[in-house]
Design an enzyme around this catalytic site. Sequence first.
Site, PDB file in Angstrom:
ATOM      1  N   ALA A  11     -22.924 -49.172 -26.943  1.00 36.68           N
ATOM      2  CA  ALA A  11     -22.682 -48.079 -27.555  1.00 36.68           C
ATOM      3  C   ALA A  11     -23.237 -46.712 -27.253  1.00 36.68           C
ATOM      4  O   ALA A  11     -23.026 -45.725 -27.555  1.00 36.68           O
ATOM      5  CB  ALA A  11     -23.358 -48.138 -29.041  1.00 36.68           C
ATOM      6  N   ARG A  16     -25.279 -39.019 -18.775  1.00 39.20           N
ATOM      7  CA  ARG A  16     -25.468 -39.035 -17.448  1.00 39.20           C
ATOM      8  C   ARG A  16     -24.366 -39.300 -16.521  1.00 39.20           C
ATOM      9  O   ARG A  16     -24.346 -38.784 -15.330  1.00 39.20           O
ATOM     10  CB  ARG A  16     -26.845 -39.528 -16.975  1.00 39.20           C
ATOM     11  CG  ARG A  16     -27.894 -38.884 -17.516  1.00 39.20           C
ATOM     12  CD  ARG A  16     -29.079 -39.380 -16.750  1.00 39.20           C
ATOM     13  NE  ARG A  16     -29.791 -40.419 -17.750  1.00 39.20           N
ATOM     14  CZ  ARG A  16     -30.550 -41.331 -17.190  1.00 39.20           C
ATOM     15  NH1 ARG A  16     -30.765 -41.341 -15.958  1.00 39.20           N
ATOM     16  NH2 ARG A  16     -30.845 -42.479 -18.007  1.00 39.20           N
ATOM     17  N   GLN A  74     -21.025 -48.899 -33.799  1.00 43.57           N
ATOM     18  CA  GLN A  74     -22.495 -48.622 -34.190  1.00 43.57           C
ATOM     19  C   GLN A  74     -22.280 -47.110 -34.355  1.00 43.57           C
ATOM     20  O   GLN A  74     -22.331 -46.291 -33.340  1.00 43.57           O
ATOM     21  CB  GLN A  74     -23.216 -49.154 -33.413  1.00 43.57           C
ATOM     22  CG  GLN A  74     -24.702 -48.868 -33.845  1.00 43.57           C
ATOM     23  CD  GLN A  74     -25.805 -48.795 -32.615  1.00 43.57           C
ATOM     24  OE1 GLN A  74     -25.464 -48.650 -31.480  1.00 43.57           O
ATOM     25  NE2 GLN A  74     -26.884 -48.695 -32.963  1.00 43.57           N
ATOM     26  N   TYR A 101     -26.017 -56.406 -22.348  1.00 47.53           N
ATOM     27  CA  TYR A 101     -25.754 -55.099 -22.218  1.00 47.53           C
ATOM     28  C   TYR A 101     -24.379 -54.664 -21.447  1.00 47.53           C
ATOM     29  O   TYR A 101     -24.376 -55.382 -20.278  1.00 47.53           O
ATOM     30  CB  TYR A 101     -27.071 -54.221 -21.616  1.00 47.53           C
ATOM     31  CG  TYR A 101     -28.072 -54.696 -22.456  1.00 47.53           C
ATOM     32  CD1 TYR A 101     -28.472 -53.524 -23.617  1.00 47.53           C
ATOM     33  CD2 TYR A 101     -28.931 -55.625 -22.321  1.00 47.53           C
ATOM     34  CE1 TYR A 101     -29.664 -53.891 -24.363  1.00 47.53           C
ATOM     35  CE2 TYR A 101     -30.157 -56.029 -23.101  1.00 47.53           C
ATOM     36  CZ  TYR A 101     -30.257 -55.062 -24.282  1.00 47.53           C
ATOM     37  OH  TYR A 101     -31.312 -55.365 -24.884  1.00 47.53           O
ATOM     38  N   TYR A 363      13.288 -48.975   6.603  1.00 50.32           N
ATOM     39  CA  TYR A 363      13.104 -49.437   5.202  1.00 50.32           C
ATOM     40  C   TYR A 363      13.948 -50.538   4.715  1.00 50.32           C
ATOM     41  O   TYR A 363      15.220 -50.559   5.062  1.00 50.32           O
ATOM     42  CB  TYR A 363      13.538 -48.276   4.121  1.00 50.32           C
ATOM     43  CG  TYR A 363      13.561 -48.498   2.851  1.00 50.32           C
ATOM     44  CD1 TYR A 363      12.237 -49.118   2.197  1.00 50.32           C
ATOM     45  CD2 TYR A 363      14.563 -48.594   2.102  1.00 50.32           C
ATOM     46  CE1 TYR A 363      12.102 -49.518   0.898  1.00 50.32           C
ATOM     47  CE2 TYR A 363      14.364 -49.080   0.496  1.00 50.32           C
ATOM     48  CZ  TYR A 363      13.369 -49.415   0.260  1.00 50.32           C
ATOM     49  OH  TYR A 363      13.440 -49.832  -1.060  1.00 50.32           O
ATOM     50  N   ALA A 420      24.719 -49.533  16.986  1.00 43.30           N
ATOM     51  CA  ALA A 420      23.641 -48.682  16.735  1.00 43.30           C
ATOM     52  C   ALA A 420      24.247 -47.271  15.946  1.00 43.30           C
ATOM     53  O   ALA A 420      25.380 -46.899  16.141  1.00 43.30           O
ATOM     54  CB  ALA A 420      23.090 -47.966  18.124  1.00 43.30           C
TER      55      ALA A 420
HETATM   56  C1  UD1 Z   1     -34.450 -50.741 -23.642  1.00 45.98           C
HETATM   57  C2  UD1 Z   1     -35.949 -51.512 -24.096  1.00 45.98           C
HETATM   58  C3  UD1 Z   1     -36.665 -51.762 -23.191  1.00 45.98           C
HETATM   59  C4  UD1 Z   1     -36.316 -52.144 -21.819  1.00 45.98           C
HETATM   60  C5  UD1 Z   1     -35.039 -51.482 -21.395  1.00 45.98           C
HETATM   61  C6  UD1 Z   1     -34.338 -51.952 -20.076  1.00 45.98           C
HETATM   62  C7  UD1 Z   1     -35.688 -51.296 -26.599  1.00 45.98           C
HETATM   63  C8  UD1 Z   1     -36.359 -50.662 -27.601  1.00 45.98           C
HETATM   64  N1  UD1 Z   1     -36.279 -50.987 -25.226  1.00 45.98           N
HETATM   65  O1  UD1 Z   1     -34.928 -49.460 -23.561  1.00 45.98           O
HETATM   66  O2  UD1 Z   1     -37.831 -52.463 -23.593  1.00 45.98           O
HETATM   67  O3  UD1 Z   1     -37.164 -52.245 -20.723  1.00 45.98           O
HETATM   68  O4  UD1 Z   1     -34.204 -51.321 -22.341  1.00 45.98           O
HETATM   69  O5  UD1 Z   1     -33.352 -51.193 -19.637  1.00 45.98           O
HETATM   70  O6  UD1 Z   1     -34.792 -52.177 -26.771  1.00 45.98           O
HETATM   71  N2  UD1 Z   1     -27.869 -49.144 -27.223  1.00 45.98           N
HETATM   72  C9  UD1 Z   1     -26.971 -49.262 -28.390  1.00 45.98           C
HETATM   73  N3  UD1 Z   1     -27.213 -48.567 -29.396  1.00 45.98           N
HETATM   74  C10 UD1 Z   1     -28.162 -47.940 -29.782  1.00 45.98           C
HETATM   75  C11 UD1 Z   1     -29.192 -47.821 -28.620  1.00 45.98           C
HETATM   76  C12 UD1 Z   1     -28.774 -48.505 -27.515  1.00 45.98           C
HETATM   77  O7  UD1 Z   1     -25.781 -49.909 -28.032  1.00 45.98           O
HETATM   78  O8  UD1 Z   1     -28.424 -47.411 -30.924  1.00 45.98           O
HETATM   79  C13 UD1 Z   1     -27.443 -49.765 -25.935  1.00 45.98           C
HETATM   80  C14 UD1 Z   1     -27.195 -48.659 -24.815  1.00 45.98           C
HETATM   81  O9  UD1 Z   1     -25.812 -48.575 -24.775  1.00 45.98           O
HETATM   82  C15 UD1 Z   1     -27.836 -49.496 -23.520  1.00 45.98           C
HETATM   83  C16 UD1 Z   1     -28.935 -50.392 -24.160  1.00 45.98           C
HETATM   84  O10 UD1 Z   1     -28.594 -50.407 -25.511  1.00 45.98           O
HETATM   85  O11 UD1 Z   1     -26.810 -50.103 -22.948  1.00 45.98           O
HETATM   86  C17 UD1 Z   1     -30.335 -49.788 -24.101  1.00 45.98           C
HETATM   87  O12 UD1 Z   1     -30.419 -48.799 -24.755  1.00 45.98           O
HETATM   88  P1  UD1 Z   1     -31.334 -47.749 -24.139  1.00 45.98           P
HETATM   89  O13 UD1 Z   1     -31.630 -46.586 -24.837  1.00 45.98           O
HETATM   90  O14 UD1 Z   1     -30.728 -47.400 -22.590  1.00 45.98           O
HETATM   91  O15 UD1 Z   1     -32.666 -48.342 -23.954  1.00 45.98           O
HETATM   92  P2  UD1 Z   1     -34.153 -48.104 -23.331  1.00 45.98           P
HETATM   93  O16 UD1 Z   1     -34.680 -47.017 -24.121  1.00 45.98           O
HETATM   94  O17 UD1 Z   1     -33.870 -47.942 -21.760  1.00 45.98           O
END
Ligand code: UD1
Length: 454
Positions: A11, A16, A74, A101, A363, A420
């Site tokens: 989600a 970036r 979500q 993920y 061709y 030819a």
């Molecule tokens: C999360 C973990 C952290 C871990 C890290 C690894 C949590 C609270 N923290 O942190 O412990 O070391 O990943 O990369 O879980 N996503 C959703 N919906 C949301 C939020 C996130 O689908 O509401 C998805 C994002 O698209 C992403 C993944 O979950 O693919 C991780 O989200 P992100 O916000 O990057 O997590 P971190 O803060 O990096």
Amino acid sequence: MNLLNIAILAAGKGTRMHSDKPKVLHELAGKPLVQHVLDSAMSLQPTQICVVYGHGGEAVPQAMQHYGAKFVIQEPQLGTGHAVLQAMPHFVDNSRTLVLYGDVPLIQHNTLHQMQQAGGGLTLLTVRLNNPTGYGRIVRNRQGDVQCIVEEKDATPEQRNIKEVNTGIMLAPTSKLRSWLGKLGNNNAQGEYYLTDIVAMAVKQGLTVHTVQPAHHWEVEGINSKVQLANLERIWQQTIANRMLAQGVTIYDPARIDVRGNLVCGRDVEIDVGCIFEGEVTLGDRVRVGAYSVISTATIAQDTQIAPFSHINDSEVGANCHIGPYARLRPGSKLHDDAHVGNFVEIKNSEIGRGSKANHLSYIGDSTVGSRVNIGAGTITCNYDGANKFRTIIEDDVFIGSDTQLVAPVTVGKGATIGAGSTITKDTPPGELTLSRSKQMTIAGWKRPQKGKK
Ligand code: UD1
Ligand code: MG
């Protein structure tokens, strides 16, 4: 508890990436990130897969609908715990749930299988990093048992020194997970519902928390930017190249090959620099591929030589053929054994018989060419009248003189010779010489025009 559900979190906005496309649809090795994850997920033969996608990400379910997964939106995005919660209505209780993920594309079957084998309870996939900045830390007690995960932003200075981090990938009993997720709060530094908070809940209930490490670090690399995507692409391509080298393929420079699909090679295959392989490609024994060739969805039989800068797409090439340099085989081309297709020759939806040659500037489209045919330089099959396409048939042992146009539909009979420079609009009889150009003449005493005087 052999049933398995898989939640794929996808989600995140991917700000970036600076792109209008949802992050998980960006491609690595020619395949969307989330599709890599779906393929690994499918390899575990789960009961249910649920992809959690975000607002604006409708392209994700559209692109991935053939997987038969569930897609849930979500909105708003209140954290990883909240994201998994969206998938829970699709999961049955007497099962386990694996969290993956969409932007961690290269997780491999073997690592996930190892997590499944770790035992009951909660299993976390963790890694040790010299620089753990940004990751959730795995907090253990003096006995070494996992106690909780603490996010970087919520960690004490001592906890920030912990090098073992959470990859995010975890496996949990579904009914327990459901109850833990229901109890999550968001009283933390980011105001989010952290999936990681379920670890402390599991420990409190006396559950064992297992940890498993991935076989390779790149399996748990996440993609947030084009720089990370480009780096992971290089790591993956190097991994593929190393696998092929280990199987005996000669790759002139393993840093300069791109495999965006599945490349199967026989023995003693040689691949020069800068080649790209897409889709399913099979190279037979001793095939050599010259520099900067692009081969997509093709079967190339043994001993065939492909000279540099050749393009082959959706075609079948027999044994001992010579292709290129600068040849182009478009979809539906089939070359029988010993055929030669040379520079600046384009073949489309055509069959070229055994030992036949079209070596220069031609061709050949919508044609059936028999065996031992020689097609002279500059020959064109005129297959299109602006509205419809027609076939050209060239029977065995034909010789087509240079710069001939064959206006389809037309058949050149077996053993015929075409002079030819001819434009052939009617079928030509077998064994005879046919030509359609005007007779050569000389105009005696003719003078070139002179520039007029002002
Ligand atoms: C999360 C973990 C952290 C871990 C890290 C690894 C949590 C609270 N923290 O942190 O412990 O070391 O990943 O990369 O879980 N996503 C959703 N919906 C949301 C939020 C996130 O689908 O509401 C998805 C994002 O698209 C992403 C993944 O979950 O693919 C991780 O989200 P992100 O916000 O990057 O997590 P971190 O803060 O990096
Ligand atoms: Mg976050």
